[in-house]
Design a protein around this motif. Structure first.
Motif, mmCIF file in Angstrom:
data_model
loop_
_atom_site.group_PDB
_atom_site.id
_atom_site.type_symbol
_atom_site.label_atom_id
_atom_site.label_comp_id
_atom_site.label_asym_id
_atom_site.label_seq_id
_atom_site.Cartn_x
_atom_site.Cartn_y
_atom_site.Cartn_z
ATOM 1 N N VAL A 167 94.753 -55.449 92.866
ATOM 2 C CA VAL A 167 93.620 -56.093 93.533
ATOM 3 C C VAL A 167 93.130 -55.232 94.690
ATOM 4 C CG1 VAL A 167 92.909 -58.073 94.920
ATOM 5 C CG2 VAL A 167 94.251 -58.436 92.846
ATOM 6 N N LEU A 168 94.055 -54.735 95.490
ATOM 7 C CA LEU A 168 93.660 -53.887 96.612
ATOM 8 C C LEU A 168 92.922 -52.640 96.134
ATOM 9 C CD1 LEU A 168 96.900 -54.166 98.791
ATOM 10 C CD2 LEU A 168 94.657 -55.130 99.339
ATOM 11 N N ALA A 169 93.392 -52.060 95.049
ATOM 12 C CA ALA A 169 92.709 -50.883 94.496
ATOM 13 C C ALA A 169 91.307 -51.239 94.020
ATOM 14 C CB ALA A 169 93.525 -50.299 93.345
ATOM 15 N N ASN A 170 91.192 -52.349 93.312
ATOM 16 C CA ASN A 170 89.882 -52.763 92.792
ATOM 17 C C ASN A 170 88.890 -53.051 93.917
ATOM 18 O OD1 ASN A 170 90.846 -52.560 90.187
ATOM 19 N ND2 ASN A 170 91.216 -54.758 89.950
ATOM 20 N N GLU A 171 89.410 -53.521 95.058
ATOM 21 C CA GLU A 171 88.544 -53.856 96.192
ATOM 22 C C GLU A 171 88.331 -52.676 97.140
ATOM 23 O OE1 GLU A 171 86.950 -56.871 96.423
ATOM 24 O OE2 GLU A 171 87.809 -57.072 94.409
ATOM 25 N N GLY A 172 88.843 -51.512 96.777
ATOM 26 C CA GLY A 172 88.618 -50.320 97.572
ATOM 27 C C GLY A 172 89.554 -50.139 98.745
ATOM 28 N N TRP A 173 90.693 -50.838 98.743
ATOM 29 C CA TRP A 173 91.599 -50.809 99.877
ATOM 30 C C TRP A 173 92.742 -49.812 99.733
ATOM 31 C CZ3 TRP A 173 92.317 -53.328 104.674
ATOM 32 C CH2 TRP A 173 91.205 -54.074 105.098
ATOM 33 N N LEU A 174 92.744 -49.030 98.669
ATOM 34 C CA LEU A 174 93.797 -48.024 98.518
ATOM 35 C C LEU A 174 93.255 -46.605 98.615
ATOM 36 C CD1 LEU A 174 96.218 -49.475 95.812
ATOM 37 C CD2 LEU A 174 96.237 -49.742 98.296
ATOM 38 N N ASP A 175 92.069 -46.461 99.183
ATOM 39 C CA ASP A 175 91.564 -45.112 99.415
ATOM 40 C C ASP A 175 92.191 -44.557 100.688
ATOM 41 O OD1 ASP A 175 90.274 -46.414 101.481
ATOM 42 O OD2 ASP A 175 88.245 -46.091 100.718
ATOM 43 N N ARG A 176 91.908 -43.296 100.960
ATOM 44 C CA ARG A 176 92.546 -42.624 102.090
ATOM 45 C C ARG A 176 92.251 -43.320 103.411
ATOM 46 N NH1 ARG A 176 92.087 -36.182 102.597
ATOM 47 N NH2 ARG A 176 92.954 -36.521 100.507
ATOM 48 N N ARG A 177 91.028 -43.771 103.595
ATOM 49 C CA ARG A 177 90.636 -44.384 104.870
ATOM 50 C C ARG A 177 91.425 -45.656 105.154
ATOM 51 N NH1 ARG A 177 86.490 -48.089 106.157
ATOM 52 N NH2 ARG A 177 85.868 -48.089 103.953
#
Length: 297
Positions: A167-177
């Motif tokens: 879920v975090l990946a799908n919501e963009g929360w596992l990028d470098r920032r």
């Protein structure tokens, strides 16, 4: 034993390559102006816990970090709720009177979405809902806040670590920032924390509890934070934790919970803790002097 195979499989499932160098993770939580203040279940002293209203209330106060709890419904949806029962913080007894003991895992996401999760706290919050994890992280993102995410009761929900990361990946929360300074995943279960670290080594992790100092070398292999209750804390224990280097090459941190009064906040700040988790973040911030922009620098 088979952690490498699990990690490879999970990476494929997430569709997110582990491209973030570990050196980019583990940014210190606290700033130069004192320990970071973390809004416990959002600003739960002023709005119904774990709701979007509590996230917004923390944002209104200028609080950068919010904490939440994640559990799973009968049909596999991740929702933000502290208790494994819906009874205390919703009107589930009225809506579903024959479904005792009203466990989260026994209800579908659609059924939970019908519940009022705000009236118990105050009439002005009538109609607030139990948010899904997607809804919650979207609101945190909208408010430019940071997230301390707790995997609640992971023993009840096999595979919740992998699902939460997806879920975090799908919501963009596992990028470098995000992994560099806006996300920590914690749990009372050491096995769960270790699993998160194995599945996504770039993500910063925390263990809720007070392990023996002699056990800290083992914890330092998979967790960046040791997060005990304030009643179990001492200056010597904090110093002992800080003496170990966590998996991202930085000294391990200490966040303590749940501190709601100024005197206790000043006391634990004197122990050199890195963060204070509180239902009343304004009270704690005023007591310890954290600048609202210092957290996570």
């Amino acid at each position: 034993m088979h952690a490498r195979a699990v990690a490879v499989t999970t990476t494929a499932l997430l569709g997110v390559a582990l491209l973030t160098p570990l050196s980019h993770a583990g940014t210190p939580l606290s700033g130069d102006d004192g320990p970071s203040v973390v809004a416990h279940r959002g600003a739960s002293g002023y709005a119904p816990e774990n709701t979007l209203a509590a996230v917004d209330k923390a944002a209104e106060m200028g609080i950068r970090w919010v904490e939440n709890d994640v559990q799973r419904t009968r049909d596999g949806e991740l929702v933000v709720l502290h208790d494994d029962s819906l009874r205390r913080t919703t009107d589930v007894e009225e809506v579903f009177p024959d479904r005792s003991p009203w466990k989260v895992k026994d209800f579908t996401a659609a059924e939970i979405a019908r519940l009022d999760a705000g009236s118990w706290f105050g009439s002005e919050y009538a109609g607030a809902r139990v948010p899904t994890l997607e809804q919650y992280v979207d609101r945190v993102e909208h408010n430019h806040q940071k997230l301390l995410l707790e995997l609640k009761n992971p023993q009840l929900y096999p595979g919740i670590e992998q699902q939460t990361l997806k879920v975090l990946a799908n919501e963009g929360w596992l990028d470098r920032r995000h992994v560099a300074g806006r996300l920590v995943v914690q749990s009372f279960s050491a096995d769960s924390v270790r699993t998160v670290h194995e599945l996504k080594p770039a993500v910063k992790t925390g263990f809720l509890g007070t392990p023996r100092v002699s056990d800290l070398p083992e914890y330092a292999e998979f967790t960046d934070q040791i997060n005990p209750s304030y009643g179990s804390l001492s200056m010597s224990y904090v110093s002992s934790v800080h003496a170990f280097t966590g998996p991202h090459g930085r000294p391990m941190e200490v966040l303590t919970w749940t501190v709601d009064d100024a005197d206790t906040a000043r006391r634990v700040a004197g122990y050199d803790v890195d963060g204070i988790i509180t239902n009343r973040p304004d009270v704690v911030r005023d007591a310890v002097g954290e600048d609202e922009d210092s957290a996570g620098r």
